[in-house]
Design a protein around this motif. Sequence first.
Motif, PDB file in Angstrom:
ATOM      1  N   ASP A 147      16.173  10.864  56.897  1.00  0.00           N
ATOM      2  CA  ASP A 147      16.333  10.020  58.088  1.00  0.00           C
ATOM      3  C   ASP A 147      15.010   9.778  58.978  1.00  0.00           C
ATOM      4  OD1 ASP A 147      18.988   9.383  58.006  1.00  0.00           O
ATOM      5  OD2 ASP A 147      19.598  11.367  58.336  1.00  0.00           O
ATOM      6  N   GLU A 148      14.069  10.498  59.000  1.00  0.00           N
ATOM      7  CA  GLU A 148      12.681  10.550  59.576  1.00  0.00           C
ATOM      8  C   GLU A 148      11.880   9.349  59.539  1.00  0.00           C
ATOM      9  OE1 GLU A 148      11.743  14.907  58.294  1.00  0.00           O
ATOM     10  OE2 GLU A 148      13.388  13.632  57.432  1.00  0.00           O
ATOM     11  N   PHE A 149      12.086   8.493  60.605  1.00  0.00           N
ATOM     12  CA  PHE A 149      11.476   7.056  60.280  1.00  0.00           C
ATOM     13  C   PHE A 149       9.895   7.345  60.082  1.00  0.00           C
ATOM     14  CE2 PHE A 149      11.484   7.259  64.804  1.00  0.00           C
ATOM     15  CZ  PHE A 149      10.189   6.583  65.141  1.00  0.00           C
ATOM     16  N   TYR A 150       9.535   8.251  61.065  1.00  0.00           N
ATOM     17  CA  TYR A 150       7.916   8.460  61.243  1.00  0.00           C
ATOM     18  C   TYR A 150       7.237   9.039  59.730  1.00  0.00           C
ATOM     19  CZ  TYR A 150       9.772  13.039  62.228  1.00  0.00           C
ATOM     20  OH  TYR A 150      10.184  14.201  61.911  1.00  0.00           O
ATOM     21  N   LYS A 227      12.014  15.659  67.763  1.00  0.00           N
ATOM     22  CA  LYS A 227      11.609  15.962  69.228  1.00  0.00           C
ATOM     23  C   LYS A 227      10.154  16.513  69.282  1.00  0.00           C
ATOM     24  CE  LYS A 227      16.209  16.572  71.222  1.00  0.00           C
ATOM     25  NZ  LYS A 227      17.007  17.523  71.924  1.00  0.00           N
ATOM     26  N   ASN A 228       9.812  17.311  68.183  1.00  0.00           N
ATOM     27  CA  ASN A 228       8.408  18.021  68.096  1.00  0.00           C
ATOM     28  C   ASN A 228       7.385  17.222  67.031  1.00  0.00           C
ATOM     29  OD1 ASN A 228       9.400  20.051  69.454  1.00  0.00           O
ATOM     30  ND2 ASN A 228      10.515  20.943  67.708  1.00  0.00           N
ATOM     31  N   ALA A 229       7.865  16.141  66.693  1.00  0.00           N
ATOM     32  CA  ALA A 229       6.870  15.372  65.498  1.00  0.00           C
ATOM     33  C   ALA A 229       5.703  14.482  66.380  1.00  0.00           C
ATOM     34  CB  ALA A 229       8.129  14.511  64.681  1.00  0.00           C
ATOM     35  N   SER A 230       4.572  14.356  65.620  1.00  0.00           N
ATOM     36  CA  SER A 230       3.732  13.655  66.274  1.00  0.00           C
ATOM     37  C   SER A 230       3.365  12.497  65.526  1.00  0.00           C
ATOM     38  CB  SER A 230       2.340  14.529  66.113  1.00  0.00           C
ATOM     39  OG  SER A 230       1.232  14.050  66.844  1.00  0.00           O
ATOM     40  N   TYR A 231       3.463  11.393  66.283  1.00  0.00           N
ATOM     41  CA  TYR A 231       3.209  10.026  65.703  1.00  0.00           C
ATOM     42  C   TYR A 231       3.055   9.067  66.869  1.00  0.00           C
ATOM     43  CZ  TYR A 231       8.255   9.477  66.861  1.00  0.00           C
ATOM     44  OH  TYR A 231       9.473   9.307  67.668  1.00  0.00           O
ATOM     45  N   PRO A 232       2.344   7.856  66.468  1.00  0.00           N
ATOM     46  CA  PRO A 232       2.121   6.899  67.549  1.00  0.00           C
ATOM     47  C   PRO A 232       3.413   6.306  68.245  1.00  0.00           C
ATOM     48  CG  PRO A 232       0.830   6.267  65.614  1.00  0.00           C
ATOM     49  CD  PRO A 232       1.762   7.618  65.114  1.00  0.00           C
ATOM     50  N   LYS A 233       3.560   6.614  69.676  1.00  0.00           N
ATOM     51  CA  LYS A 233       4.944   6.655  70.483  1.00  0.00           C
ATOM     52  C   LYS A 233       5.344   5.007  70.131  1.00  0.00           C
ATOM     53  CE  LYS A 233       5.240  10.714  70.908  1.00  0.00           C
ATOM     54  NZ  LYS A 233       6.232  11.421  70.250  1.00  0.00           N
ATOM     55  N   GLU A 234       4.419   4.130  69.823  1.00  0.00           N
ATOM     56  CA  GLU A 234       4.736   2.880  69.884  1.00  0.00           C
ATOM     57  C   GLU A 234       5.813   2.575  68.513  1.00  0.00           C
ATOM     58  OE1 GLU A 234       0.396   2.921  68.405  1.00  0.00           O
ATOM     59  OE2 GLU A 234       1.771   3.630  69.972  1.00  0.00           O
ATOM     60  N   TRP A 235       5.711   3.370  67.856  1.00  0.00           N
ATOM     61  CA  TRP A 235       6.500   3.246  66.477  1.00  0.00           C
ATOM     62  C   TRP A 235       8.211   3.347  66.954  1.00  0.00           C
ATOM     63  CZ3 TRP A 235       4.195   6.822  61.968  1.00  0.00           C
ATOM     64  CH2 TRP A 235       2.880   6.220  61.704  1.00  0.00           C
ATOM     65  N   ASN A 236       8.281   3.924  67.917  1.00  0.00           N
ATOM     66  CA  ASN A 236       9.711   4.187  68.662  1.00  0.00           C
ATOM     67  C   ASN A 236      10.541   2.848  68.832  1.00  0.00           C
ATOM     68  OD1 ASN A 236      10.094   7.020  68.399  1.00  0.00           O
ATOM     69  ND2 ASN A 236       9.062   7.171  70.478  1.00  0.00           N
ATOM     70  N   ASP A 238       9.165  -0.172  67.709  1.00  0.00           N
ATOM     71  CA  ASP A 238       8.851  -1.386  66.735  1.00  0.00           C
ATOM     72  C   ASP A 238       9.833  -1.563  65.520  1.00  0.00           C
ATOM     73  OD1 ASP A 238       7.710  -3.139  64.954  1.00  0.00           O
ATOM     74  OD2 ASP A 238       5.732  -1.916  64.371  1.00  0.00           O
ATOM     75  N   PRO A 239      10.671  -2.648  65.894  1.00  0.00           N
ATOM     76  CA  PRO A 239      11.511  -2.808  64.798  1.00  0.00           C
ATOM     77  C   PRO A 239      11.100  -2.925  63.555  1.00  0.00           C
ATOM     78  CG  PRO A 239      11.205  -4.789  65.859  1.00  0.00           C
ATOM     79  CD  PRO A 239      10.314  -3.764  66.696  1.00  0.00           C
ATOM     80  N   TYR A 240       9.781  -3.291  63.045  1.00  0.00           N
ATOM     81  CA  TYR A 240       9.159  -3.382  61.758  1.00  0.00           C
ATOM     82  C   TYR A 240       8.397  -2.317  61.542  1.00  0.00           C
ATOM     83  CZ  TYR A 240      11.390  -7.921  61.926  1.00  0.00           C
ATOM     84  OH  TYR A 240      12.360  -8.917  61.756  1.00  0.00           O
ATOM     85  N   VAL A 241       8.516  -0.816  62.186  1.00  0.00           N
ATOM     86  CA  VAL A 241       7.567   0.217  62.015  1.00  0.00           C
ATOM     87  C   VAL A 241       7.607   0.436  60.412  1.00  0.00           C
ATOM     88  CG1 VAL A 241       9.372   1.727  62.253  1.00  0.00           C
ATOM     89  CG2 VAL A 241       7.113   2.283  62.639  1.00  0.00           C
ATOM     90  N   LEU A 242       8.426   0.220  59.662  1.00  0.00           N
ATOM     91  CA  LEU A 242       8.654   0.741  58.263  1.00  0.00           C
ATOM     92  C   LEU A 242       8.136  -0.608  57.351  1.00  0.00           C
ATOM     93  CD1 LEU A 242      11.913   2.845  57.790  1.00  0.00           C
ATOM     94  CD2 LEU A 242       9.573   3.608  58.116  1.00  0.00           C
ATOM     95  N   ALA A 243       7.781  -1.672  57.968  1.00  0.00           N
ATOM     96  CA  ALA A 243       7.261  -2.965  57.124  1.00  0.00           C
ATOM     97  C   ALA A 243       5.834  -3.481  57.896  1.00  0.00           C
ATOM     98  CB  ALA A 243       8.405  -4.135  57.311  1.00  0.00           C
ATOM     99  N   PRO A 244       4.792  -2.527  57.967  1.00  0.00           N
ATOM    100  CA  PRO A 244       3.660  -2.677  58.463  1.00  0.00           C
ATOM    101  C   PRO A 244       3.025  -4.039  57.918  1.00  0.00           C
ATOM    102  CG  PRO A 244       3.351  -0.867  57.224  1.00  0.00           C
ATOM    103  CD  PRO A 244       4.861  -1.156  57.046  1.00  0.00           C
ATOM    104  N   GLN A 245       3.136  -4.231  56.631  1.00  0.00           N
ATOM    105  CA  GLN A 245       2.495  -5.352  55.776  1.00  0.00           C
ATOM    106  C   GLN A 245       3.054  -6.493  55.668  1.00  0.00           C
ATOM    107  OE1 GLN A 245      -0.577  -4.769  55.307  1.00  0.00           O
ATOM    108  NE2 GLN A 245      -0.452  -2.644  56.004  1.00  0.00           N
ATOM    109  N   ALA A 246       4.440  -6.782  56.344  1.00  0.00           N
ATOM    110  CA  ALA A 246       5.230  -7.860  56.383  1.00  0.00           C
ATOM    111  C   ALA A 246       4.678  -8.863  56.691  1.00  0.00           C
ATOM    112  CB  ALA A 246       6.636  -7.424  57.022  1.00  0.00           C
ATOM    113  N   ARG A 247       4.981 -10.182  55.994  1.00  0.00           N
ATOM    114  CA  ARG A 247       4.463 -11.426  56.576  1.00  0.00           C
ATOM    115  C   ARG A 247       4.851 -11.604  57.987  1.00  0.00           C
ATOM    116  NH1 ARG A 247       6.845 -13.586  51.799  1.00  0.00           N
ATOM    117  NH2 ARG A 247       7.486 -15.214  53.186  1.00  0.00           N
TER     118      ARG A 247
END
Length: 437
Positions: A147-150, A227-236, A238-247
Amino acid sequence: YRLILLLSLCLPPAMALRLLACFCLGTVSAVAAVEDKDLDLVLYGATGCVGGFAAQWLAKQKGLRWAVAGRNASEIQALSAKLCAAPDTLSCPEQIVAPLDTSHDPAEWVRRTRAVVTTAGPFSIHGGKLLVEACSRLGVHYADTSDEFYWQREMVDSYDAAARASGAHIVLSGGFCALAGDLGSQLALAEAGTSAKPGDEAHVDAWLETYNGGVSAGVINTGKTMKNASYPKEWNTDPYVLAPQARPELKVDTSVTGLGKVGWDRHEGTVTQNIFGPYDARLLRRTFTTLGQEVHFRAGSPPSMYAKWTAFLAAHPGSWSNLTKCPTQTILEGGAWQMRVRAEAKNGTKGGAALLFSGSGDPGYHFTAAGVAEVGLCLAGHTKGCLRASAAGGVAPPMTALDPGAMRARLEAVGLLRVSAGSEMGGSASLLGSLII
């Protein structure tokens, strides 16, 4: 083979012999690589709650060559003995004791199998990337209940290219309710008569209407970990955070769930967030964009879902102390779920369609355990005809690798899923007219 033979007849004898030798050696090597696998599937995390239910499901599959795996030798031995002694067991598992840490290379046992299924979450803190790396490198298919999207984004960034090169399907989140939503969206789009190509203006809504089950320990532990994870906060956001290379033309959504705190849908009425919506929405957008689909997507629930859930829990007061552990038998068997998925497209041949998906049993445990097991059985080749014919390897959700029609048929056949018409949709019943607050 006939083409190689014809070519050899047109070449000088020495060259013809070299061509035939190369072809034969290559064929033998390819066959040997497949036949080298002495296991169809390895289930890692088999001694946990979801893993234990998945192990029971797999043990009932006839002719399956498989193994239970985990960190604790005594627990693995006890589980294997229990499964092998059960009267309804059709396939007795082998045992693999293998901690997921840097002192052990999982490739030692990963290379033995066609597919790995893991329920050992939270994956970001329990060595999950070690399995993803080994499977991606060795061309072994993989499925999890993450479940951890990051963490999923990190797996996309780190291992998608390797998985594509090796042909490994690295399937993220094969449990509830991402698998149901992913499958439901593709089936609804097909029912609406659209491939959702750019310009079709395709819209999909997935409304979780019933969730009667315990509170999954995995969801709670994942929440604590995040809650304790470290990742770029803009990912929260971003609807396409899991599709960074999408057209760029496929990125049509501007919020994660497509909903505010409260919205209005002309079919459902009042709608709001559900606890799985953010996880599912991010994953499904990776499916859409990977398949070249331009889809406006929303995920949520009517408020009545929470009222029904509360009533269900109140009706089982003796189970309250176990809601964050393995569910009682009453909760496990008495639970239920229902999701309504609607799709429409401007250029769809049928305009729109709605399908109702439902199942019996605690969704967070029963559907998740059996669902990820079924994804693994498909990836392992044990369930025939369920892989997409054109699917390439890579890190992605289930429906990028699996054929929706075949998976629907399989899940219905084993009693995990029921599908029916959700409602009639006329030309004036447009998803475009919904109000978001």
